[in-house]
Design an enzyme around this catalytic site. Structure first.
Site, mmCIF file in Angstrom:
data_model
loop_
_atom_site.group_PDB
_atom_site.id
_atom_site.type_symbol
_atom_site.label_atom_id
_atom_site.label_comp_id
_atom_site.label_asym_id
_atom_site.label_seq_id
_atom_site.Cartn_x
_atom_site.Cartn_y
_atom_site.Cartn_z
ATOM 1 N N GLU A 331 1.264 3.968 4.371
ATOM 2 C CA GLU A 331 1.640 4.980 5.360
ATOM 3 C C GLU A 331 0.478 5.242 6.321
ATOM 4 O O GLU A 331 0.673 5.402 7.532
ATOM 5 C CB GLU A 331 2.076 6.278 4.662
ATOM 6 N N LYS A 352 4.261 17.086 -0.749
ATOM 7 C CA LYS A 352 4.408 16.678 -2.150
ATOM 8 C C LYS A 352 3.187 17.052 -2.983
ATOM 9 O O LYS A 352 3.271 17.116 -4.211
ATOM 10 C CB LYS A 352 4.659 15.175 -2.252
ATOM 11 N N HIS A 357 7.697 15.536 -5.850
ATOM 12 C CA HIS A 357 8.593 14.648 -5.106
ATOM 13 C C HIS A 357 10.036 14.978 -5.477
ATOM 14 O O HIS A 357 10.462 14.735 -6.601
ATOM 15 C CB HIS A 357 8.245 13.202 -5.460
ATOM 16 N N PHE A 416 12.362 3.824 -2.421
ATOM 17 C CA PHE A 416 12.561 2.631 -3.248
ATOM 18 C C PHE A 416 13.736 1.857 -2.663
ATOM 19 O O PHE A 416 14.768 2.439 -2.377
ATOM 20 C CB PHE A 416 12.959 3.038 -4.672
#
Lengths: 430, 424
Positions: A331, A352, A357, A416
């Site tokens: 990121e 987070k 999360h 994911f």
């Protein structure tokens, strides 16, 4: 023809850091965390024993006859409560206006699993020392031990369907599950539905809990979770060199997205404008992000272009920032690729670090925090940031909130499976 | 108004169904009126009240998957395998391979659900944790049981995995989304893919669906709360859409995947066009009166700018459930009366859940393409509670250019799509 503009006129949350947007934002600015030992089930021997749980939640505080929903999963409970708050703020709880032009788009996950029925039924059909069970017998036990009325309410269309039925939102609907990107994708595609004139109002966001025996087991087997069991509250440390995985949370965040003229005509509170959306796929691996953030770069660039802005216009980035080794580096690289040298000037923080999360609900709750930061001119910090990582060398607003005035902010969510979503919110000006 | 600047066409179809391993086999069986519903052979389901279903016969992922990707099969549950291979078939049918379309200009929308774990993936862990099969010792599960579970366990079952693997297999880098609203998910995915192409975020979209619900946990669950037919002795006659003697639906598995494409893009590359997508809508019918479903159908017709008289047939979900069929019939009848033919292909392959919408739609796409509408099987005794005209018997010529496809969930989440016969 001018593109239809979409504004945010209501927001609601159920989170580990509070059951209202105000409480959540106050806790975020103070840098608090709700991470602690798992209480939803006995996880004391699991590789990870802690999580960021929603506490003291009672659906009866939000809906009449809440016992109607006793068989439902918490994903539906949290969604209903957050939806009620968002619609109340928007002035849409009362059934007025054309409800066939108001819809639902929810990012949500699986419902409540009956872990004990699954395990005992399988075990009863498995001989000692065997690795496979007698399927015929296992099915028979499952049929006997699973609770029909409860199972019925765990179907994946249920949370979105209940929102529509309960709040009389009879227009277009959708519900997606793209792992950790789901609720951001729901918000982005809901924006597009309103722009395409398929609806005037959409209650959009996400709701999810995976703080369950199978959820924790699955993530533990993937070694995705932090195992810092001796220090749960400092376990989520995005961009810190010593990060060792994410901390799982749960909750819901819902926003009322509304076409601008529709909102004005009924004098709705306009909290911010949703101006940009970008969505891409990595096409790389099942769990790992592309190491250079290839898909993330395009998602951010597309969202900024969609908002008809330049990267230099962005004053704050609410990062995906999971506290995993792979995400935080990818990121960071992606942000540098999009923003160039200016990347070092933009405050970036990860909610987070405090919230954990929230998986399918993460993006929506983080967008709500971003809207609050925009409105109040205060950027919540990335807490637990102690040891700089040479590969993560941007300004992550470490440990203390910061005052900053800005007009446009970006919120990232990556999942994911390789889905990358970026959203841009802007201060509303007519 | 909705932008109509780009036209959307279907240029590829991949089918894995209880009627066979190809779209051709699917069509031949539809025309012949044969059924793919049989006693379940994937597992011994004899302890369940309903032990018939629509299985994909002879499906071997290992034999069909792209060789380069074979090693990844151990991270795929059957529902994921079906979806990925369905996508392969659709890409091949459309004449598309990896890189044919610039990666950033092709995206994917999939309709899917969370898969249920294979019991044997957790049998050893379960036995350790519950030696007597009565109580669960969480401490043992955490300490010992977990180590008996494969690391990739969770990834086998996540709903977005069919889309994920397909993006990797074909280097698809545009938008990727996975829809989960039950039986309505397929049409919702198709509509969203249409919006994505219309806003120029992609030129080509893989629009797919898969469902592998014939596993122990899901079948046990569905036997507990779905209205399933008890006609175990007559699998082929079990599902009876809109029929007075209907007694429930039957589960099925499979994959139905389309390629949706901007017309100009399809024309430039000389693609074979199966049909055009001209309208869609969705909405919620609270209380299942049928009025909400009728509204959704009318919106879809309005977007297509056509009248009910131009519709050759309505492709119904037609699950064979008591309340479901009556609800659906009320909604269809409110728009079409009893003038327009209703076609329900489901009794030949079962209720494919997340894959139902696109599988059923495929029957009508092929009907428009072939110019013949197969008959609905097992509808012999009309039910006054289902006031629609059901097309039965031998195939009849297609006489009108449009088809309306309807899907819904038990909570009244309704979706409709309008397609048009392609005339070059």
């Amino acid at each position: 023809m001018m593109r239809r503009r979409v504004v945010i006129t209501g927001m609601g949350v159920i989170t580990p850091l509070g059951h209202s947007v105000e409480a959540l934002f106050a806790a975020s600015v103070e840098g608090r965390t709700a991470v602690g030992p798992i209480t939803h089930f006995d996880a004391r021997t699991f590789p990870t024993t802690f999580a960021s749980e929603v506490k003291n939640f009672d659906l009866a505080n939000y809906l009449p006859q809440a016992e109607r929903f006793r068989h439902f999963g918490v994903n539906t409970h949290y969604a209903l409560a957050a939806g009620q708050m968002a619609l109340a703020q928007a002035g849409l709880l009362e059934v007025t206006g054309d409800r066939t032009r108001m819809g639902v788009y929810l990012g949500s996950g699986e419902g409540k699993e009956d872990f004990e029925a699954l395990v005992t039924s399988t075990a009863k059909a498995t001989q000692p020392g065997e690795r496979t069970c007698n399927i015929r017998d296992a099915v028979g036990w499952l049929y006997q031990r699973l609770n029909g009325p409860q199972e019925k309410e765990q179907e994946m269309f249920v949370p979105s369907g209940q929102l529509a039925n309960e709040f009389v939102l009879e227009g277009p609907f959708a519900s997606c599950q793209t792992a950790c990107a789901a609720s951001s994708q729901a918000i982005g595609e809901a924006l597009e539905m309103i722009r395409a004139n398929e609806a005037d109002v959409i209650l959009a966001g996400g709701s999810h809990s995976m703080i369950t025996p199978l959820g924790i087991s699955g993530f533990n087997r993937l070694t995705a979770l932090s195992q810092r069991n001796d220090s749960p509250q400092t376990a989520s440390r995005p961009f810190d060199r010593t990060r060792d995985g994410f901390v799982i949370g749960e909750g819901a965040g819902l926003l009322v997205l509304e076409e601008l003229e529709h909102a004005k005509a009924r004098n709705a509170p306009i909290l911010a404008e949703l101006t940009g959306y970008g969505s891409t796929a990595d096409a790389f691996r099942m769990t790992d992000p592309h190491p250079e953030g290839q898909g993330a770069i395009r998602a951010m660039a597309e969202a900024i272009a969609d908002a008809q802005l330049q990267p230099a216009d962005i004053g704050y980035i609410n990062a995906h920032g999971t506290s995993t080794q792979a995400n935080d580096v990818a990121e960071t690289k992606a942000i540098k690729a999009v923003f160039g040298p200016q990347a070092y000037q933009i405050p970036i923080s990860s909610s987070k670090s405090m919230l954990g999360h929230l998986i399918a609900a993460a993006g929506a709750v983080e967008l709500i925090i971003t809207v609050m930061a925009l409105r109040h001119g205060i950027i919540p910090p990335t807490i637990n940031y102690q040891t700089p990582d040479p590969e993560c060398d941007l300004d992550y607003v470490p440990n203390r909130a910061r005052e900053a005035r800005f007009r446009h902010a970006l919120s990232n969510s990556f999942g994911f499976g390789g889905q990358n979503v970026a959203l841009v919110v802007s201060a509303f000006t007519d | 108004m909705v932008s109509r600047s780009r036209r959307l066409v279907l240029t590829g179809l991949g089918i894995l169904s209880p009627l066979g391993l190809s779209a051709e086999a699917f069509w031949q069986a539809l025309v012949a009126g044969t059924s793919g519903i049989r006693t379940i052979s994937l597992m011994d389901a004899s302890r369940l009240p309903t032990h018939i279903a629509g299985e994909v016969p002879g499906f071997s992922a290992k034999a069909m998957i792209e060789k380069s990707y074979r090693k990844t099969l151990n991270a795929m549950a059957r529902t994921v395998e079906l979806g990925v291979i369905g996508a392969q078939l659709a890409m091949q049918n459309a004449g598309l391979g990896k890189g044919t379309v610039p990666p950033q200009r092709i995206g994917i929308e999939f309709a899917s659900l969370m898969g249920a774990t294979d019991l044997n993936d957790m049998a050893a862990a379960a036995k350790l944790t519950s030696p007597d099969g009565e109580t669960v010792n969480y401490a043992t599960w955490g300490r010992e049981g977990l180590n008996e579970i494969i690391p990739m366990w969770m990834l086998k079952y996540l709903p977005n995995m069919p889309a994920c693997h397909t993006t990797i297999l074909y280097d698809i880098q545009g938008p990727s989304n996975t829809q989960i609203p039950g039986d309505a998910a397929g049409l919702i995915a198709l509509a969203e893919a249409g919006r994505i192409i219309r806003r120029h975020a992609a030129d080509v979209m893989v629009v797919g669906s898969s469902e592998g619900r014939l596993n122990p946990i899901t079948l046990a669950r569905y036997n507990l709360f779905l209205e399933l037919s008890r006609r175990n002795d007559d699998p082929a006659g079990a599902v009876r859409p809109f029929d007075a003697t209907r007694d429930g639906t039957v589960s099925g598995e499979g994959a139905a995947v389309f390629i949706l494409e901007d017309l100009d893009h399809a024309t430039r590359r000389g693609a074979n066009i199966l049909a055009e997508v001209v309208g869609w809508s969705s909405g919620v019918d609270r209380g299942l009166s049928g009025q909400g479903l009728a509204r959704v159908i009318r919106h879809a017709l309005a977007m297509a700018q056509i009248s009910p008289a131009e519709v050759d047939h309505v492709n119904a979900h037609g699950t064979g459930t008591t309340t479901g069929d009556a609800f659906e019939a009320r909604g269809i009848a409110a728009v079409f009366g009893t003038q327009t033919r209703v076609y329900a292909p489901l009794p030949q392959f079962g209720n494919l859940g997340a894959a139902s919408g696109l599988m059923e739609l495929a029957a009508s796409v092929l009907a428009l393409h072939q110019g013949q509408l197969p008959g609905t099987i097992n509808h012999t005794q009309p039910d006054p509670n289902c006031p629609v005209y059901v097309h039965t018997g031998r195939p009849q010529p297609v006489t009108q250019p449009y088809v309306v496809k309807v899907s819904y969930t038990p909570l009244g989440q309704c979706a409709a799509v309008v397609i048009r016969k392609w005339n070059p």
